[in-house]
Design a protein around this motif. Structure first.
Motif, mmCIF file in Angstrom:
data_model
loop_
_atom_site.group_PDB
_atom_site.id
_atom_site.type_symbol
_atom_site.label_atom_id
_atom_site.label_comp_id
_atom_site.label_asym_id
_atom_site.label_seq_id
_atom_site.Cartn_x
_atom_site.Cartn_y
_atom_site.Cartn_z
ATOM 1 N N GLU A 95 6.722 5.876 -2.124
ATOM 2 C CA GLU A 95 5.502 5.098 -2.265
ATOM 3 C C GLU A 95 5.666 4.137 -3.432
ATOM 4 N N ASN B 180 0.850 -1.194 0.000
ATOM 5 C CA ASN B 180 0.000 0.000 0.000
ATOM 6 C C ASN B 180 0.889 1.248 0.000
ATOM 7 N N PRO B 181 0.781 2.103 -1.027
ATOM 8 C CA PRO B 181 1.662 3.274 -1.116
ATOM 9 C C PRO B 181 1.656 4.163 0.124
ATOM 10 N N SER B 182 0.517 4.330 0.768
ATOM 11 C CA SER B 182 0.483 5.187 1.954
ATOM 12 C C SER B 182 1.231 4.552 3.122
ATOM 13 N N GLU B 183 1.347 3.228 3.128
ATOM 14 C CA GLU B 183 2.101 2.527 4.168
ATOM 15 C C GLU B 183 3.594 2.491 3.834
ATOM 16 N N THR B 184 3.938 2.232 2.563
ATOM 17 C CA THR B 184 5.356 2.126 2.208
ATOM 18 C C THR B 184 6.094 3.440 2.449
ATOM 19 N N LYS B 185 5.393 4.548 2.311
ATOM 20 C CA LYS B 185 6.021 5.857 2.561
ATOM 21 C C LYS B 185 6.516 5.981 3.997
ATOM 22 N N LYS B 186 5.900 5.224 4.923
ATOM 23 C CA LYS B 186 6.250 5.320 6.337
ATOM 24 C C LYS B 186 7.588 4.659 6.666
#
Length: 154
Positions: free
Chosen positions: A37, A25-31
């Motif tokens: 992302e 999930n791009p919003s998770e990978t950014k973390k």
């Protein structure tokens, strides 16, 4: 040169579906992936980009192709840093494999990256991935924290 892989594992107190979301999930990978992302439709043969805004520009830091996918058990893709100066040829890509195995209300996540012995500038790339012997461990710790934080509230 013998085969060179970097392999690390971690036990996460979350189900495989939650961890899969953190991995794709791009919003998770950014973390956990330095603000990058993922951009992909997650189908075998599809392009995978790791991108972020850097110095005001949309920049691709890693690119590759989805090689295998069996959600939420296995994900394998190829990678290369398009900014490294290494020729963007299939023989210069290394593979990253995520394997998720259930283990008593937990999941073992194993990441394997390589074979560095078969790619251009492989020794340097291997050593950079090892990162003073750490390999993927710093990222796995972050993935664990993200997966367990949300899973604990469910």
């Amino acid at each position: 040169m013998s085969e060179q892989y970097v392999t690390n594992s971690i036990i996460i107190e979350a189900n495989a579906e939650r961890i899969w979301d953190v991995l794709t999930n791009p919003s998770e990978t950014k973390k956990y992936m330095f603000g990058c992302e993922t951009v992909s439709d997650w189908k075998v043969g599809s392009e995978l980009l790791w991108r972020a805004f850097y110095e005001g520009q949309d920049t691709v830091f890693v690119k590759g192709t989805v090689l295998q996918i069996d959600a939420p058990k296995l994900l394998e893709y190829s990678v290369i840093d398009p900014n490294s100066g290494i020729a963007d040829l299939p023989e210069n890509y290394v593979n990253v494999t995520y394997a998720l195995e259930p283990a008593e209300n937990k999941t073992v996540l194993t990441v394997k990256q390589g074979d560095f012995s078969k790619v251009a500038d492989g020794q340097r790339r291997y050593e950079e991935t090892l990162n003073n012997g750490e390999g993927w461990n710093p990222l796995l710790v972050q993935i664990k924290a993200i997966a367990e934080e949300i899973d604990a509230t469910e």
